[in-house]
Write an enzyme that holds these catalytic residues in place. Structure first.
Site, PDB file in Angstrom:
ATOM      1  N   ASP A 232       0.861  -1.172   0.000  1.00 54.27           N
ATOM      2  CA  ASP A 232       0.000   0.000   0.000  1.00 54.27           C
ATOM      3  C   ASP A 232       0.903   1.230   0.000  1.00 54.27           C
ATOM      4  OD1 ASP A 232      -2.183   1.647   0.163  1.00 54.27           O
ATOM      5  OD2 ASP A 232      -2.348   1.501   2.337  1.00 54.27           O
ATOM      6  N   ASP A 428      -1.533  -0.529   6.197  1.00 51.05           N
ATOM      7  CA  ASP A 428      -1.464   0.181   7.478  1.00 51.05           C
ATOM      8  C   ASP A 428      -2.612  -0.173   8.409  1.00 51.05           C
ATOM      9  OD1 ASP A 428      -3.524   1.401   6.170  1.00 51.05           O
ATOM     10  OD2 ASP A 428      -2.753   3.447   6.342  1.00 51.05           O
ATOM     11  N   ASP A 432      -7.822  -0.876   4.756  1.00 58.99           N
ATOM     12  CA  ASP A 432      -7.397  -1.964   3.867  1.00 58.99           C
ATOM     13  C   ASP A 432      -7.475  -3.324   4.549  1.00 58.99           C
ATOM     14  OD1 ASP A 432      -5.357  -1.678   5.660  1.00 58.99           O
ATOM     15  OD2 ASP A 432      -3.782  -1.322   4.185  1.00 58.99           O
TER      16      ASP A 432
END
Length: 453
Positions: A232, A428, A432
């Site tokens: 990410d 993180d 997500d």
């Protein structure tokens, strides 16, 4: 919880029947008798006493094992007892007691290890169930599947060796019988299982010492096999400390007014972009924000003092309110753009800047040295921003302007391309979580994510 820990508790109880006091009493008494016999054996005149003490030690150490072997019909225990009896028949009384002591100590150590892990929410708590496919690493699963056949094969080899070797090689039958017994002891698969169990536990312990929480011991094994990692961007590859570069309002709006209105709404969000906007605005009056709707990584909408406000990407404003958004050229504004709308009217945009973590490139290089051959960067940000960071990171592939569901689809497509090889996703833990759960190994930086079963 108690249900998930029940198999490990049952296995821990099977390892040594009886209460803890009885267990340690047998073990300590047997060890003391063996030590005394070894000391007495130094005096030739007291050889008979050494034999008596060794036999008493065998009774204390082997008694519980005999009960368990008869009750559970455990092949490993039967082989160990057979080895001890054979040593007694050869007159090796101290050696027989030593074999039982070592085996008893390893059982006690495995019991303590299982009890130590009962409180940890990891798959390690079911390692003691001795069921293939339910353990913490593929090596333990593989070993449990083939251990019975391996044990029987080595036991048969030991018998053949004891009978045939003296006929074609040097040394006596007694010597080769002792060597065959050593092979039988080595065939006891539980000792190798214990070493694998201990290795998995030590891996979790070492990770914890480096502030890494491992939810599933199997992840350590999958990490060693993985050759693809998907990153990410925001808060992972970049430091997540956005700065407001510029505020560009439409005619009739002041930059301070636009920034303050956006910050009032962004206080309801936990995204790093939102925190940066609030910090740049400084002191913002306490205003009631109602009917907040947020799409992670895209934007946020809500009513601020009766006025409907939206802050987010251009696609977010179009989908949520049909707002015609000003086209911002990427070569003119290379940063991340937050568009702002009030009551379905476009009022301007805010340019945000983020920087790549200094250690991100080093981390990718270290992963490549460890065998990682495919590095992908996945983001919902603009193409120019993702391309720039991808070049600095050294990524092989970049995916940009992806909605959350599109990012999940891209991750699954990468998994399909890898044909079953593990794929690692590094995020993180904010917005997500579906990707962390879908990946073969999900790594959350700066947050701990727990999936409810």
């Amino acid at each position: 919880d108690s249900q998930s820990n029940a198999p490990a508790k049952a296995r821990a109880e099977q390892l040594h029947p009886g209460s803890p006091v009885q267990k340690w009493l047998y073990l300590i008494a047997g060890a003391a008798l063996l030590a005394a016999g070894a000391i007495v054996s130094a005096a030739p005149a007291l050889g008979w006493l050494s034999i008596v003490l060794a036999c008493l030690s065998c009774v204390g150490l082997g008694g519980p094992l005999v009960i368990q072997a008869v009750r559970d019909r455990t092949r490993v225990l039967l082989l160990m007892l057979a080895a001890a009896i054979a040593l007694l028949a050869l007159g090796k009384f101290l050696q027989a007691a030593a074999v039982l002591l070592i085996y008893d100590c390893s059982l006690a150590a495995e019991k303590l290890l299982l009890e130590r892990t009962l409180g940890r929410q990891t798959e390690l708590t079911v390692l003691g169930t001795i069921e293939p496919g339910r353990c913490g690493t593929r090596w333990i699963d593989w070993w449990l599947r083939w251990a019975p056949a391996f044990t029987i094969l080595l036991a048969c080899t030991a018998v053949v060796l004891a009978i045939t070797a003296p006929l074609v090689l040097h040394h006596t039958f007694a010597t080769w019988i002792r060597r065959a017994l050593a092979l039988v002891i080595a065939a006891c698969s539980q000792r190798l299982l214990f070493s694998l169990l201990l290795g998995a536990y030590m891996g979790l312990w070492t990770a914890a010492g480096r502030d890494i929480a491992v939810r599933d011991a199997r992840s350590l094994d999958l990490l060693a096999q993985a050759r693809t990692v998907v990153w990410d961007k925001t808060g992972v590859v970049t430091d997540g400390n956005f700065q407001v570069e510029r505020v560009q309002p439409v005619e009739g709006w002041a930059p301070e007014q636009l920034l303050a209105l956006a910050a009032t709404l962004e206080r309801a969000s936990d995204h790093s972009l939102a925190r940066a906007v609030v910090a740049a605005a400084g002191t913002v009056p306490e205003v009631a924000v109602e009917q907040v709707a947020e799409v992670p990584g895209q934007g946020i909408a809500g009513n601020v003092s009766g006025t409907h406000v939206m802050v987010g990407t251009d696609s977010f404003l179009r989908q949520m309110g049909g707002v015609p958004v000003l086209e911002v050229r990427e070569d003119e504004e290379p940063g991340t753009i937050l568009h702002v709308a009030v009551d379905s009217g476009y009022v301007g945009y805010i340019v945000m800047a983020d920087r790549i973590r200094p250690e991100a490139g080093e981390a990718v290089q270290a992963l490549r040295e460890l065998g990682m051959r495919r590095v992908a960067l996945l983001s919902g940000d603009r193409k120019s921003v993702v391309e720039r960071i991808g070049r600095e990171l050294g990524a092989d592939e970049i995916y940009y302007e992806k909605l959350p569901e599109q990012r999940l689809a891209e991750l699954k497509a990468i998994q399909d391309e890898e044909n079953g090889a593990p794929v690692v996703y590094v995020g993180d833990g904010v917005g997500d979580i579906p990707l962390l759960e879908a990946a073969d190994v999900g790594v959350s930086i700066g947050a701990v994510t727990v999936k409810a079963d």
